[in-house]
Design a protein around this motif. Structure first.
Motif, mmCIF file in Angstrom:
data_model
loop_
_atom_site.group_PDB
_atom_site.id
_atom_site.type_symbol
_atom_site.label_atom_id
_atom_site.label_comp_id
_atom_site.label_asym_id
_atom_site.label_seq_id
_atom_site.Cartn_x
_atom_site.Cartn_y
_atom_site.Cartn_z
ATOM 1 N N UNK A 35 0.794 -1.226 0.000
ATOM 2 C CA UNK A 35 0.000 0.000 0.000
ATOM 3 C C UNK A 35 0.824 1.274 0.000
ATOM 4 N N UNK A 36 2.015 1.228 0.578
ATOM 5 C CA UNK A 36 2.813 2.443 0.704
ATOM 6 C C UNK A 36 2.353 3.337 1.837
ATOM 7 N N UNK A 37 1.446 2.864 2.683
ATOM 8 C CA UNK A 37 0.909 3.666 3.773
ATOM 9 C C UNK A 37 0.983 2.841 5.049
ATOM 10 N N UNK A 78 -6.071 -3.006 0.416
ATOM 11 C CA UNK A 78 -6.292 -2.575 -0.963
ATOM 12 C C UNK A 78 -7.644 -1.890 -1.096
ATOM 13 N N UNK A 79 -8.643 -2.400 -0.410
ATOM 14 C CA UNK A 79 -9.958 -1.769 -0.430
ATOM 15 C C UNK A 79 -9.874 -0.355 0.148
ATOM 16 N N UNK A 118 -0.571 -0.812 -10.602
ATOM 17 C CA UNK A 118 -1.962 -1.114 -10.235
ATOM 18 C C UNK A 118 -1.968 -2.038 -9.015
ATOM 19 N N UNK A 119 -2.983 -1.943 -8.162
ATOM 20 C CA UNK A 119 -3.016 -2.732 -6.917
ATOM 21 C C UNK A 119 -2.806 -4.233 -7.115
ATOM 22 N N UNK A 120 -3.381 -4.820 -8.152
ATOM 23 C CA UNK A 120 -3.233 -6.265 -8.353
ATOM 24 C C UNK A 120 -1.791 -6.639 -8.689
#
Length: 179
Positions: A35-37, A78-79, A118-120
């Protein structure tokens, strides 16, 4: 006097506590890489462990609970990431807070490059390359086919290779011009 069910519950609690202590830190690092967070990663991991505790007996009966917890934490993160994309971009634009330790330039470049995927694709890169999970397990945890995981890995590696090479070249040129 304690009953058998109370003793069993205490045993399960001790098992869960040991599992949490052994896995939580690495799982936060994994989700953070996706996520980078860091705050979002910590929140998602905490929620995943809460959900695991609620199903602990079944999860341990089925085998290793870590893949289940990792999948839940990844999906939660991710959500959340999708819902708060603008906030993450603002944080990136304005820099990390004062309480974040200094990171090496290579690590910053890697996190920046991962954020742009992209997240995936980001998820499969983290699971496969950072956690060394085989493609088959990544496919099970993400709900994708083996072929889809391989395709995502290939596309992500191409983008990461270009971005990380560009970053390295930029830093090298910058150092040469200032030297």
């Amino acid at each position: 006097m304690t009953t058998r069910s109370e003793e069993a519950e205490r045993g399960q609690g001790a098992d869960f506590d040991a599992f949490y202590a052994a896995t939580a830190k690495r799982l936060v690092a994994t989700v953070y890489a996706m996520t980078g967070d860091l705050a979002e990663a910590e929140d998602a991991v905490q929620e995943a462990y809460v959900r695991a505790w609620q199903r602990w007996e079944r999860l341990t009966w089925e085998g290793d609970p870590l893949p289940w917890v990792r999948t839940v934490a990844s999906r939660l993160a991710i959500s959340t990431w999708r819902r708060t994309r603008n906030r993450v971009r603002a944080q990136f634009k304005h820099g990390p807070g004062d309480d974040v330790p200094e990171l090496s330039a290579d690590r910053v470049a890697l996190v920046e490059a991962l954020r742009q995927l992209p997240p995936q694709q980001r998820q499969v890169v983290v699971l496969h390359h950072l956690l060394d999970l085989p493609v088959e397990q990544v496919a099970r945890e993400t709900g994708a086919s083996n072929g889809a995981v391989r395709t995502r890995l290939s596309r992500a590696r191409k983008v990461l290779g270009e971005r990380l090479t560009d970053t390295t070249a930029f830093r090298t040129e910058g150092a040469a011009n200032h030297g």
